[in-house]
Design an enzyme around this catalytic site. Structure first.
Site, PDB file in Angstrom:
ATOM      1  N   GLN A   1      42.724  54.627  38.743  1.00  0.00           N
ATOM      2  CA  GLN A   1      41.240  54.670  38.687  1.00  0.00           C
ATOM      3  C   GLN A   1      40.628  55.918  38.314  1.00  0.00           C
ATOM      4  O   GLN A   1      39.232  55.908  38.241  1.00  0.00           O
ATOM      5  CB  GLN A   1      40.630  54.454  40.297  1.00  0.00           C
ATOM      6  CG  GLN A   1      40.700  52.888  40.743  1.00  0.00           C
ATOM      7  CD  GLN A   1      39.933  52.008  39.928  1.00  0.00           C
ATOM      8  OE1 GLN A   1      39.177  52.388  39.021  1.00  0.00           O
ATOM      9  NE2 GLN A   1      40.412  50.696  39.911  1.00  0.00           N
TER      10      GLN A   1
ATOM     11  N   CYS B   1      36.084  35.681  51.414  1.00  0.00           N
ATOM     12  CA  CYS B   1      35.841  34.296  50.873  1.00  0.00           C
ATOM     13  C   CYS B   1      35.872  34.516  49.493  1.00  0.00           C
ATOM     14  O   CYS B   1      35.543  33.318  48.812  1.00  0.00           O
ATOM     15  CB  CYS B   1      34.395  33.838  51.589  1.00  0.00           C
ATOM     16  SG  CYS B   1      33.197  35.203  51.500  1.00  0.00           S
TER      17      CYS B   1
ATOM     18  N   GLY C   1      49.424  48.394  34.362  1.00  0.00           N
ATOM     19  CA  GLY C   1      49.525  49.396  35.599  1.00  0.00           C
ATOM     20  C   GLY C   1      50.190  48.997  36.605  1.00  0.00           C
ATOM     21  O   GLY C   1      51.040  49.850  37.416  1.00  0.00           O
ATOM     22  N   THR C   2      50.273  47.731  36.845  1.00  0.00           N
ATOM     23  CA  THR C   2      51.063  47.259  38.200  1.00  0.00           C
ATOM     24  C   THR C   2      52.543  47.467  37.637  1.00  0.00           C
ATOM     25  O   THR C   2      53.215  47.665  38.779  1.00  0.00           O
ATOM     26  CB  THR C   2      50.580  45.646  38.279  1.00  0.00           C
ATOM     27  OG1 THR C   2      49.155  45.474  38.594  1.00  0.00           O
ATOM     28  CG2 THR C   2      51.500  45.071  39.317  1.00  0.00           C
TER      29      THR C   2
ATOM     30  N   SER D   1      46.837  52.780  33.978  1.00  0.00           N
ATOM     31  CA  SER D   1      46.325  51.742  33.400  1.00  0.00           C
ATOM     32  C   SER D   1      45.475  51.818  32.386  1.00  0.00           C
ATOM     33  O   SER D   1      44.273  52.072  32.695  1.00  0.00           O
ATOM     34  CB  SER D   1      46.083  50.707  34.348  1.00  0.00           C
ATOM     35  OG  SER D   1      45.739  49.475  33.832  1.00  0.00           O
TER      36      SER D   1
ATOM     37  N   HIS E   1      43.403  49.793  30.612  1.00  0.00           N
ATOM     38  CA  HIS E   1      42.403  48.974  30.572  1.00  0.00           C
ATOM     39  C   HIS E   1      41.295  49.443  31.431  1.00  0.00           C
ATOM     40  O   HIS E   1      40.185  49.061  31.482  1.00  0.00           O
ATOM     41  CB  HIS E   1      42.525  47.409  30.654  1.00  0.00           C
ATOM     42  CG  HIS E   1      42.882  47.019  31.794  1.00  0.00           C
ATOM     43  ND1 HIS E   1      41.894  46.661  32.888  1.00  0.00           N
ATOM     44  CD2 HIS E   1      44.176  46.907  32.756  1.00  0.00           C
ATOM     45  CE1 HIS E   1      42.515  46.310  34.094  1.00  0.00           C
ATOM     46  NE2 HIS E   1      43.921  46.449  33.881  1.00  0.00           N
TER      47      HIS E   1
END
Lengths: 104, 377
Positions: free
Chosen positions: B178, B321, B69-70, B195, B197
């Site tokens: 999405q 984080c 997809g990227t 995408s 997956h």
């Protein structure tokens, strides 16, 4: 990273830095300064929550922080806790002095 | 282990698994060649292309398969900008687009182009009027808008954006990663990316659809594959499996979406009821059926994910984080919501109410323990 930004709820630190500078000096000196430089979120918020009642009602607390998360999280905390986010002022050494007025 | 991170990757759909195993035997040869096994691979590839095209509302010759997809986004953004260079060099994108869009935009800026970011509301929805104004400014070569946000689930005003783009004569790239397989694909796109997956197909398959007539020039060295749009040998078995998964998902989407959406509503209602100082973020109504995100005050995101993992729940977080960078999620930042203590729950196909109930049962004590370890009571 991103040059122009229009509309929306808020600005990212980069956008804030790229756009016309906000007032460098706050209008009102803080009654209390919390040094959270070098501390990662959520510690700056915890320090703020612990100590905000040390200033008088209507008084201003300055949180010094350089974790980029604090730039978003202190104003978000103010909104959730019904205190006032007065403004965020860039520090010469990096980071911000984020001013919060105690509302209750 | 309850897997509640479908927005990162959806487990392989059983229909995809069957198709993949069959296609590994039948579709391994080079589809560009002319002998029997090659022609069979080509037939499988073209059948998959026709199927995916139909399911996303495109013509088969408009659809190319990419390696991810990227990569589809990178080729879609940079190729359309290259094709419209003579019109202008302005790129418009929403502030909460996937990083693949923003990184392609950053590369465009380094090459001398302009990137205008349109802000979002507190719920993460792009300001449609500001988007229309940005698109209408002279020299705009391309506008990008996702169908729905990958971190908070908020749906974007694609129809309004498409109208504004049509009026301004600007192509619109819609990143549907999405939502494909979960919601109908909105109309009005010039370039569509997705995408496999994310919908239960295998990893390594992206979709790049270019509407006929959209000017596009590959930003990469020339290669004859996929109508000269995507370089490299197609992964035919994975593409066949991706198409099978999409077909199966499309049939299940309405009923399964309704079921998952009710579970999301339950999480949205119950988390703030059971855990003090929590903000559920994203739009409560205009949202994907399967994603819900909330932030817990005074909690470190990484500690929260670690504890949830120990309790048997796989979820993700936009807190800084937990990421490799020290920056919090640009999505949460743009929305102006708490970036720390963030949890994204995204329900895969078949997620059970029992999993959700157990999650809701363990969460309050985990949050309380982490807070108390930081001296917050």
């Amino acid at each position: 990273m991103w040059r122009r930004r229009t509309g929306g709820a808020r600005r990212s630190p980069e956008a804030a830095a790229a756009e016309p500078a906000p007032p460098v000096q706050p209008a009102e000196p803080p009654a209390l300064t919390i040094d959270a430089l070098g501390r990662k979120c959520p510690i700056p918020i915890i320090m703020l929550a612990e100590r905000i009642n040390q200033v008088a009602m209507g008084g201003v607390v300055a949180v010094l922080a350089d974790d980029p998360a604090a730039f978003t999280d202190v104003p978000a905390w103010c909104r959730l806790k019904s205190h006032e986010h007065v403004g965020s002022y860039e520090l010469p050494q990096g980071g911000w002095s984020i001013h919060v007025r105690r509302n209750y | 282990m309850a897997y509640l991170d479908a927005a990162s990757t959806e487990p392989l759909h059983p229909a995809a698994r069957d198709a993949l195993l069959a296609a590994i035997d039948a579709g391994w040869a080079d589809p560009a060649r002319l002998y029997g096994t090659a022609r069979r691979a080509q037939m499988l590839l073209e059948r998959a292309r026709a199927e995916v095209a139909e399911l996303i509302g495109a013509r088969p010759d408009e659809v190319s398969f990419t390696a991810s997809g990227t990569q589809a986004v990178h080729l879609g953004v940079l190729g359309t900008l290259a094709g419209r260079r003579r019109t202008g060099t302005r790129l418009v994108a929403g502030a909460v687009e996937h990083s693949s869009v923003l990184h392609a935009g950053a590369l465009h800026e380094r090459d001398g182009g302009e990137l205008e970011i349109v802000g979002v509301s507190r719920t993460g929805r792009v300001d449609a009027d500001a988007f229309a104004e940005a698109v209408a400014r002279p020299g705009t070569a391309l506008a990008c808008l996702q169908t729905a946000n990958h971190e908070v689930g908020t749906l974007q005003p694609v129809e309004e954006a498409a109208r504004a783009c049509r009026e301004a004569g600007v192509p619109l790239l819609v990143d549907a990663a999405q939502s494909v397989g979960r919601l109908p694909v909105p109309e009005g796109w010039s370039v569509l990316t997705a995408s496999a997956h994310k919908w239960g197909g295998p990893a390594g398959v992206g979709v790049l659809a270019l509407r006929k007539g959209v000017r596009w020039r590959s930003p990469l060295p020339e290669d004859e594959r996929e109508r000269r749009r995507v370089p490299g040998f197609e992964n035919v078995p994975a593409i066949v499996a991706a198409a099978a998964a999409l077909r199966a998902r499309a049939e299940e989407a309405e009923a399964e979406g309704r079921r998952l959406s009710a579970l999301v509503d339950k999480i949205r209602t119950e988390v703030p009821r059971r855990v003090p100082d929590v903000e559920v973020v994203g739009d409560a109504v205009l949202r994907l059926p399967h994603i819900v995100t909330f932030s817990c005050l005074y909690v470190e995101g990484e500690a929260l994910l670690t504890e949830l993992d120990k309790a048997g729940f796989a979820v993700s977080s936009g807190s800084s984080c937990t990421a490799s960078t020290l920056r919090p999620s640009h999505v949460l930042e743009a929305m102006g919501v708490l970036t720390h203590g963030n949890v994204r729950v995204s329900l895969p196909r078949g997620a059970s109410e029992d999993d959700v109930d157990r999650f809701l049962a363990v969460l309050p004590d985990i949050v309380r323990r982490i807070r108390s370890s930081l001296g917050v009571h």
